[in-house]
Design a protein around this motif. Structure first.
Motif, mmCIF file in Angstrom:
data_model
loop_
_atom_site.group_PDB
_atom_site.id
_atom_site.type_symbol
_atom_site.label_atom_id
_atom_site.label_comp_id
_atom_site.label_asym_id
_atom_site.label_seq_id
_atom_site.Cartn_x
_atom_site.Cartn_y
_atom_site.Cartn_z
ATOM 1 N N GLU A 1 61.311 44.029 45.601
ATOM 2 C CA GLU A 1 60.654 42.101 45.423
ATOM 3 C C GLU A 1 59.370 42.349 44.607
ATOM 4 N N ALA A 2 58.316 42.387 46.154
ATOM 5 C CA ALA A 2 56.827 42.921 45.652
ATOM 6 C C ALA A 2 56.250 43.689 44.687
ATOM 7 N N ARG A 3 57.396 44.955 44.147
ATOM 8 C CA ARG A 3 56.507 45.436 43.160
ATOM 9 C C ARG A 3 57.061 44.781 41.784
ATOM 10 N N ILE A 4 57.971 44.261 41.920
ATOM 11 C CA ILE A 4 58.689 43.592 41.246
ATOM 12 C C ILE A 4 57.365 42.577 40.448
ATOM 13 N N VAL A 5 57.370 41.812 41.268
ATOM 14 C CA VAL A 5 55.904 40.477 41.013
ATOM 15 C C VAL A 5 54.774 41.215 40.604
ATOM 16 N N THR A 6 53.866 42.027 41.495
ATOM 17 C CA THR A 6 53.150 42.757 40.720
ATOM 18 C C THR A 6 53.301 43.211 39.634
ATOM 19 N N GLY B 1 47.622 40.544 39.125
ATOM 20 C CA GLY B 1 47.015 39.510 38.989
ATOM 21 C C GLY B 1 46.641 38.633 40.224
ATOM 22 N N LEU B 2 48.126 38.552 40.663
ATOM 23 C CA LEU B 2 48.387 38.023 41.923
ATOM 24 C C LEU B 2 47.671 37.989 42.968
ATOM 25 N N GLY B 3 47.981 39.306 43.576
ATOM 26 C CA GLY B 3 47.241 39.561 44.886
ATOM 27 C C GLY B 3 48.069 39.586 45.680
ATOM 28 N N GLU B 4 47.269 40.784 46.076
ATOM 29 C CA GLU B 4 48.606 41.702 47.313
ATOM 30 C C GLU B 4 49.550 40.569 48.648
#
Length: 297
Positions: free
Chosen positions: A208-213, A218-221
């Motif tokens: 899900e983190a990869r999908i958000v990225t 630009g959101l930041g890790e």
């Protein structure tokens, strides 16, 4: 066995093609999509609302460079909405015109008014008759009546439909068929036998983190990780409507729009409406989630 489209030729290539189309697939998803293409079988995708079932069909469409034809199911959808119907107004005009001219027999007229000129194709027939390959999405099949499943059996097994007045229409180019279900009712065994089955649940946090990225660059890790943790905590609660993956992405884009650098409690409370769609869910989440502890985790 039929030849698969180059974009879906092998599991790795399928995963890469879906990623290029904006869909990050797990190994299970990539493997099942590849097999559906290789074996020429419809794909039945089941899982909670908002986990990306419809998006998968759209991604396959983009990966294949094929048009997406969508049948959105609902209670009461019938053959006339799904397959075809006759243009009764035009038929009546033809009957009236021919009667006034006093020419031709009834048999000739009957044959005439049940011709192609008066046929109104709906999504299923449109996909079967397309001169190019398409992706046919039969969305939220569980919302339709059980009779709808009977209507689909011929199409799903033989990729053809039968129109009593015209005969059998077989697909020139077999469409890639995706059926989705939120599992609000049990689908028939006859329908399931004709499909490959794929269950999609909410993605693991890393995916899900990869999908958000991918969707909100630009959101930041660090902020992405906090956001995904927060969504996971919300889903673990007893909400009426847990956040979907699409809503996670919406929340990420909201934070970008607001210029948020961290998930401060006041920002979370002010933006809960992006991911929660019922006032009671917002009240419960605000009251029961340990926001400060979640933000520090």
């Amino acid at each position: 066995m039929r030849t698969a489209h180059p974009a879906l030729l092998g599991v790795d290539r399928t995963r890469a093609s879906l990623a290029e189309a904006g869909y990050l697939a797990s190994d299970e998803i990539a493997t099942t999509v590849y097999l559906a293409e290789a074996l020429g079988k419809p794909l039945l995708v089941e899982g909670p609302a908002g986990v990306g079932k419809t998006e998968l069909a759209k991604a396959v469409s983009r990966a294949l460079g094929a048009d997406l034809i969508r049948l959105q199911c609902y209670e009461g959808v019938d053959e006339a909405r799904a397959l075809y119907e006759w243009n009764h107004a035009a038929q009546l005009l033809r009957i009236t015109a021919q009667r006034d001219s006093s020419r031709g027999s009834w048999e000739a007229l009957r044959s005439n008014i049940f011709g192609e000129e008066f046929l109104l194709p709906r999504p299923l027939l449109t996909a079967i008759r397309s001169t190019q390959r398409t992706v046919l999405l039969i969305d939220e099949l569980d919302k339709a009546d059980e009779e709808m499943e009977g209507l689909l059996l011929e199409l799903l097994s033989d990729f053809q439909v039968t129109i009593p007045e015209l005969g059998t229409v077989t697909a020139r180019h077999r469409p890639f068929v995706v059926l989705t279900s939120n599992a609000t009712r049990e689908l028939s065994e006859a329908l399931r036998r004709r499909c490959l089955f794929l269950h999609i649940d909410y993605p693991e946090p890393a995916l899900e983190a990869r999908i958000v990225t991918l969707q909100a660059p630009g959101l930041g890790e660090e902020l992405t990780a906090s956001l995904v943790r927060m969504v996971g905590a919300l889903r673990a609660g007893s909400l009426r409507k847990p956040p979907s993956v699409a809503e996670t992405v919406d929340w990420a884009r909201t934070l970008l729009e607001l210029g948020a650098l961290t998930l401060e409690p006041d920002v979370v409370r002010a933006t809960l409406g992006v991911v929660l769609k019922h006032q009671q869910d917002i009240r419960d989440a605000t009251a029961t989630l340990e926001l400060d502890r979640g933000l520090r985790a």
